[in-house]
Design a protein around this motif. Structure first.
Motif, PDB file in Angstrom:
ATOM      1  N   UNK A 241       0.817  -1.210   0.000  1.00  0.00           N
ATOM      2  CA  UNK A 241       0.000   0.000   0.000  1.00  0.00           C
ATOM      3  C   UNK A 241       0.850   1.258   0.000  1.00  0.00           C
ATOM      4  N   UNK A 242       0.341   2.281  -0.674  1.00  0.00           N
ATOM      5  CA  UNK A 242       0.838   3.641  -0.536  1.00  0.00           C
ATOM      6  C   UNK A 242      -0.362   4.530  -0.251  1.00  0.00           C
ATOM      7  N   UNK A 243      -0.192   5.447   0.699  1.00  0.00           N
ATOM      8  CA  UNK A 243      -1.274   6.372   1.055  1.00  0.00           C
ATOM      9  C   UNK A 243      -0.719   7.781   1.116  1.00  0.00           C
ATOM     10  N   UNK A 244      -1.336   8.702   0.377  1.00  0.00           N
ATOM     11  CA  UNK A 244      -1.045  10.126   0.473  1.00  0.00           C
ATOM     12  C   UNK A 244      -2.244  10.804   1.118  1.00  0.00           C
ATOM     13  N   UNK A 245      -2.212  12.122   1.232  1.00  0.00           N
ATOM     14  CA  UNK A 245      -3.341  12.829   1.810  1.00  0.00           C
ATOM     15  C   UNK A 245      -4.606  12.639   0.980  1.00  0.00           C
TER      16      UNK A 245
ATOM     17  N   UNK B 130      -9.338   9.733  -1.204  1.00  0.00           N
ATOM     18  CA  UNK B 130      -9.676   9.929   0.210  1.00  0.00           C
ATOM     19  C   UNK B 130     -10.303  11.283   0.489  1.00  0.00           C
ATOM     20  N   UNK B 131     -10.078  12.252  -0.387  1.00  0.00           N
ATOM     21  CA  UNK B 131     -10.714  13.550  -0.176  1.00  0.00           C
ATOM     22  C   UNK B 131     -12.197  13.495  -0.508  1.00  0.00           C
ATOM     23  N   UNK B 132     -12.534  12.783  -1.570  1.00  0.00           N
ATOM     24  CA  UNK B 132     -13.934  12.649  -1.964  1.00  0.00           C
ATOM     25  C   UNK B 132     -14.621  11.463  -1.290  1.00  0.00           C
TER      26      UNK B 132
END
Length: 462
Positions: free
Chosen positions: A395-399, A418-420
């Motif tokens: 996994x990679x997760x950014x803001x 993740x913003x939407x």
């Protein structure tokens, strides 16, 4: 182990001299299976966590704290060593059979308690270990002067059997109370020198109870808020949630006892307190019960497994009270992981990271001091599930984005905006519009795998 400790380079201010005596103490508290969403300081108005909330009120709350692997043993290895599970050979929770075959935390993986012990700290592990049961892996050989607890992954929440002075003892009482009794005793005996207490609760891991009535009573009539997921047995999920909160209450109550003892001894001003969990948790979230190896519970069934790296499984509470340094009510938005604990604890205590530690974390103590520092924009994760199922996730997760690859399986890869979609309900992996983002994230993910010599890459290239 002796050779590993001897290989640590000389540090400034070590030993029992004046510099060592002036260093702060540290109490590091790790709960088992406690979700970020279960803590009042993170917005839960139904759980009762006044003492954890007090640490956040008097210190700093990290809003984006993650673990690299959403199950116990590899996460605990990362917390202690700053290394990923694949780097220490622990990629899933250590089963009793694996422990019997000699699996455990290798001596080459230096722990931060080893460093503190060499610097003159009195060190204690109270509670759960779950990083090997052979004598070579015993906490006494991994940097701890004192161990009171259990080597495996589980124990009874009431009337447990614990190792005490190297021998098993059947004890009467609530496990959290027994652990904190011992932790308080250690603090009292070492009040006149720097000490490090690692208090690792088993709670709120299943089974959630029994717990003392004073911990269950606040929730007897609670109608808890639960996830709005179709097919859940709502009565069952609410019962689990009430029992979960009762277990958490038993932890929080005992944290209060420990903090009161520290205050009574006049040690509060020179004691750093860090609170976190070994990973997140789900009770009906996404239709799943437990963590990264959780099972489907929609429809009232239990199973099959749903290997996952949802935020609810990876995101943890992280609170640090550092008197005289951290301003009360500080909120830190930068993404941190359990890997960062190694360099950050040493950073808070003024001890350099050993040059041969090979740890992968970043020191977040400057963030606690309020300093502006360059910081990462992504966190990475891995989980090779091999108990009652098989999965190879990276996994990679950014803001904004999260990419989860399910290797050696078709049709399971995941991509979330993740913003939407902060609850990770709409998988965009197959979206043509999202393809440029997906490809960019994949490049970064592969580069990270190469940087840690991820053995999965070699398997995929066969």
């Amino acid at each position: 182990m002796a050779s590993a400790i001897a290989s640590l380079p000389a540090q400034r201010g070590g030993g029992d001299g004046a510099a060592g005596a002036s260093r702060p103490n540290i109490i590091s508290i790790v709960t088992d299976d406690q979700a970020r969403w279960s803590v009042g300081a993170y917005g839960n108005q139904e759980a009762r966590t006044p003492h954890i909330d007090g640490l956040a009120r008097d210190g700093a709350r990290f809003d984006n704290a993650f673990v690299p692997t959403p199950v116990c043993s590899p996460s605990r290895a990362a917390f202690l060593t700053g290394r990923y599970g694949t780097q220490v050979g622990i990629t899933d929770w250590i089963s009793p059979a694996e422990a019997g075959r000699g699996l455990g935390l290798p001596a080459s993986a230096i722990t931060w308690p080893e460093v503190l012990k060499r610097e003159g700290y009195a060190t204690a592990l109270v509670g759960k270990w779950h990083l090997g049961e052979d004598p070579a892996f015993h906490p006494h050989r991994r940097g701890f002067d004192h161990f009171f607890g259990f080597l495996g992954g589980g124990n009874r929440p009431m009337n447990p059997t614990l190792e005490d002075n190297g021998r098993p003892r059947s004890l009467q009482g609530s496990l959290p109370d027994l652990l904190v009794d011992d932790a308080i005793g250690f603090v009292e005996r070492h009040r006149d020198r720097p000490f490090a207490v690692l208090l690792h609760f088993r709670a709120p891991h299943l089974p959630y109870g029994p717990v003392p009535y004073e911990d269950s009573a606040p929730f007897e009539t609670l109608d808890p808020t639960i996830p709005d997921v179709p097919g859940l047995d709502r009565a069952q999920v609410k019962r689990w949630t009430r029992d979960y909160y009762a277990s958490i209450h038993s932890v929080d109550r005992n944290i209060g006892r420990l903090l009161q003892a520290v205050d009574t001894l006049g040690l509060t001003a020179r004691t750093v307190v860090l609170f976190t969990s070994d990973h997140g948790y789900m009770i009906g979230h996404h239709g799943i019960h437990t963590k990264g190896n959780g099972v489907w519970v929609a429809g009232g069934v239990t199973g099959p497994k749903r290997p996952n790296m949802f935020d609810t499984a990876l995101r943890v509470p992280l609170v640090v009270r550092w008197p005289g340094v951290v301003r009360g009510g500080t909120v830190i938005a930068e993404p941190v992981t359990a890997l960062d604990t190694f360099p950050s604890v040493l950073g808070m205590l003024g001890i350099p990271v050993p040059v041969d530690a090979a740890q992968q974390g970043a020191d977040f103590s400057p963030l606690l001091r309020g300093q502006q520092v360059a910081w990462r924009d992504a966190v990475f994760g891995q989980y090779d599930l091999h108990h009652s199922g098989l999965a190879f996730m990276r996994m990679i997760r950014t803001a904004q984005w999260k990419l989860v690859r399910h290797h050696m399986a078709d049709g399971l890869d995941e991509l979330y905006d993740l913003q939407q979609d902060p609850d990770e309900l709409r998988n965009l992996y197959g979206s043509e519009a999202a393809r440029p983002v997906r490809d960019q994230l994949q490049m970064r993910l592969t580069d990270w795998q190469r940087s840690i010599d991820d053995p999965l890459l070699a398997r995929l290239q066969r």
